[in-house]
Design a protein around this motif. Structure first.
Motif, PDB file in Angstrom:
ATOM      1  N   UNK A 169      11.738   3.580 -13.834  1.00 43.94           N
ATOM      2  CA  UNK A 169      10.606   3.120 -13.027  1.00 43.94           C
ATOM      3  C   UNK A 169      10.705   1.616 -12.796  1.00 43.94           C
ATOM      4  N   UNK A 170      11.056   0.864 -13.854  1.00 43.14           N
ATOM      5  CA  UNK A 170      11.219  -0.575 -13.701  1.00 43.14           C
ATOM      6  C   UNK A 170      12.353  -0.925 -12.756  1.00 43.14           C
ATOM      7  N   UNK A 171      13.444  -0.178 -12.862  1.00 41.45           N
ATOM      8  CA  UNK A 171      14.593  -0.425 -11.996  1.00 41.45           C
ATOM      9  C   UNK A 171      14.276  -0.091 -10.539  1.00 41.45           C
ATOM     10  N   UNK A 226      12.300  -2.899  -9.179  1.00 37.41           N
ATOM     11  CA  UNK A 226      13.167  -4.052  -8.926  1.00 37.41           C
ATOM     12  C   UNK A 226      13.998  -3.838  -7.664  1.00 37.41           C
ATOM     13  N   UNK A 227      14.459  -2.610  -7.451  1.00 36.46           N
ATOM     14  CA  UNK A 227      15.233  -2.303  -6.248  1.00 36.46           C
ATOM     15  C   UNK A 227      14.411  -2.567  -4.990  1.00 36.46           C
ATOM     16  N   UNK A 240      14.716  -5.491  -2.100  1.00 36.41           N
ATOM     17  CA  UNK A 240      14.741  -5.190  -0.675  1.00 36.41           C
ATOM     18  C   UNK A 240      13.807  -6.104   0.104  1.00 36.41           C
ATOM     19  N   UNK A 241      12.612  -6.372  -0.463  1.00 40.92           N
ATOM     20  CA  UNK A 241      11.655  -7.269   0.192  1.00 40.92           C
ATOM     21  C   UNK A 241      12.180  -8.695   0.270  1.00 40.92           C
ATOM     22  N   UNK A 242      12.869  -9.136  -0.801  1.00 40.46           N
ATOM     23  CA  UNK A 242      13.402 -10.504  -0.794  1.00 40.46           C
ATOM     24  C   UNK A 242      14.633 -10.640   0.092  1.00 40.46           C
ATOM     25  N   UNK A 243      15.300  -9.521   0.343  1.00 43.69           N
ATOM     26  CA  UNK A 243      16.506  -9.552   1.177  1.00 43.69           C
ATOM     27  C   UNK A 243      17.756  -9.972   0.439  1.00 43.69           C
ATOM     28  N   UNK A 299      22.324  -1.333  -9.905  1.00 44.20           N
ATOM     29  CA  UNK A 299      22.552  -0.540  -8.691  1.00 44.20           C
ATOM     30  C   UNK A 299      21.905  -1.143  -7.451  1.00 44.20           C
ATOM     31  N   UNK A 300      20.710  -1.746  -7.602  1.00 44.57           N
ATOM     32  CA  UNK A 300      20.009  -2.276  -6.430  1.00 44.57           C
ATOM     33  C   UNK A 300      20.789  -3.398  -5.754  1.00 44.57           C
ATOM     34  N   UNK A 301      21.516  -4.184  -6.543  1.00 44.08           N
ATOM     35  CA  UNK A 301      22.272  -5.306  -5.985  1.00 44.08           C
ATOM     36  C   UNK A 301      23.707  -4.918  -5.676  1.00 44.08           C
TER      37      UNK A 301
END
Length: 432
Positions: A290-292, A295-296, A300-303, A347-349
């Motif tokens: 859930x935390x990850x 963060x993902x 995305x919002x920060x770009x 994974x998000x980055x």
């Protein structure tokens, strides 16, 4: 602010939180919040609530607590004792003899537990006293356990592959299939190393015990039948297309309970201990996921991921150069975090960069698991090292040195799947 400065700032916040001992899940949530508060005008509370629910409300994720519960049940059963009894007579003819029981036993237990630490603890509790009594070399005894126990991360059903599949929206069934051949390859590398070592160090092995007849071997092998039936029931139903991974996990729990009951190790205490242990572990992983996920979304919002992908693309790195850099990064990160945290944290980055480089996400899932396996036997936070340190009473650096040859063999396996991607992709692509 450039993408590098943004990333550096958030990375410093994350490292500060982790260094202060804050739970991984809280650290991920905090970094996501900092990123959204500082760099966006999005409603943080709404995004957090929606993302946390979306990350938890996944049918594929239901397989996770079931497979963990199955492993907890088997951890408290006579399975490891049965495996040792069934495998030992067949290993006496191979150079290295009972050392191979560690490798094959870990490979089999990995296929029914999905956990690296559980595999190390379960097989180690049984084999270390037996091998020590027979005066096998302690260094190789510890090394085979440390290296082979990491197979719990790769050989399906793998908990970390389920986490990766949920985090990256990959098919868990295809990831399971992709892990089979690399897992068998690693077992082969470990067995081959022990055989070569034994051939050149015959004087360091105990005197050969009396050989068992074929009839005696077959008699002892009956103890392996329940294990084979369990593996066949769980993985066979997935590969045959009869059941989804979640359905197969439920089948595995039922079979594990039946196996434990038939062997006389299932009672009220072991049942409740297994259930509570599975609940704690599942909640921890779900909280981290859930935390990850938050963060993902925050990234995305920060770009930042898109900017990093463009930045990496502008460096004109070849896929091999990118993979080499990521290997170093993951091994270092794995020295300080457990494998699941490494996967959900990055994974998000990482995935936008991987997709930008044209790397198959399915193949990358197995790649990242092999690298995380390597980090499980690197100090200071190699979980398998901690388990074996507690079982042997040896210094963690001594345990790490014993595991070093198997770390290098994993690096060989990693090079093999990079050079020949079909090692990973052939089975899932030919079992539709």
């Amino acid at each position: 602010m450039t993408e590098i400065a943004l990333t550096a700032l958030l990375l410093l916040v994350l490292l500060a939180l982790l260094g202060a001992g804050v739970w991984v899940a809280f650290s991920l949530l905090a970094v996501g919040m900092v990123g959204m508060f500082v760099f966006t005008d999005a409603p943080v509370g709404d995004v957090l609530a929606t993302t946390a629910w979306g990350a938890s409300n996944s049918w594929a994720l239901a397989a996770l607590p079931l497979f963990i519960w199955m492993g907890e049940i088997l951890f408290r059963s006579r399975l490891s004792e049965d495996m040792f009894t069934g495998l030992a007579p067949w290993m006496n003819r191979l150079p290295g003899r009972l050392l191979h029981v560690n490798i094959i036993g870990c490979g089999i237990f990995a296929a029914v537990s999905g956990s690296s630490a559980a595999t190390a603890a379960t097989i180690g509790k049984l084999s270390i006293p037996e091998l020590s009594k027979r005066k096998y070399p302690e260094k190789l005894m510890i090394g085979t356990l440390a290296g082979s126990a990491t197979l719990g991360l790769l050989i399906p059903p793998s908990i970390i592959l389920i986490v990766y599949g949920v985090a990256t929206e990959q098919s868990i069934a295809r990831l399971f299939m992709a892990g089979v051949v690399p897992g068998i390859m690693l077992v082969g590398l470990f067995v081959g190393f022990v055989i070569l070592w034994a051939l050149f160090n015959k004087d360091k092995l105990p005197v050969e015990e009396s050989r068992s007849s074929l009839r005696e071997k077959l008699y002892h092998s009956r103890r392996l039948i329940p294990v084979v039936m369990l593996i066949g029931g769980v993985m066979g139903s997935i590969y045959a297309g009869i059941a989804s991974p979640t359905d197969a996990a439920a089948v595995g729990v039922v079979l594990a309970l039946a196996l434990s009951w038939f062997t006389g190790s299932l009672n009220r205490e072991t049942f409740l201990d297994g259930l509570i242990g599975a609940t704690k572990t599942s909640c921890m992983i779900a909280f981290i996921l859930a935390g990850a996920a938050f963060l993902t979304v925050a990234m995305g919002f920060t770009g930042i991921p898109k900017m990093l992908a463009v930045w990496i693309g502008g460096m004109n790195l070849s896929p091999y150069e990118l993979l080499f850099a990521l290997t170093i990064f993951f091994v270092i990160l794995g020295c300080f975090l457990d494998g699941i945290s490494v996967v959900v944290l990055t994974t998000s980055v990482i995935m936008p960069m991987v997709e930008q480089a044209g790397i198959d996400p399915l193949w990358f899932g197995i790649y990242i698991v092999v690298v995380v396996e390597m980090s499980q036997i690197t100090p200071p936070v190699g979980f398998n090292l901690f388990v074996l340190q507690s079982l042997t009473g040896r210094n963690i650096l001594n345990v790490a040195m014993a595991a070093l040859p198997f770390f290098l063999l994993m690096f060989v396996a990693l090079a093999a799947i990079v050079a020949v991607p079909e090692i990973v992709t052939w089975l899932p692509n030919n079992m539709n």
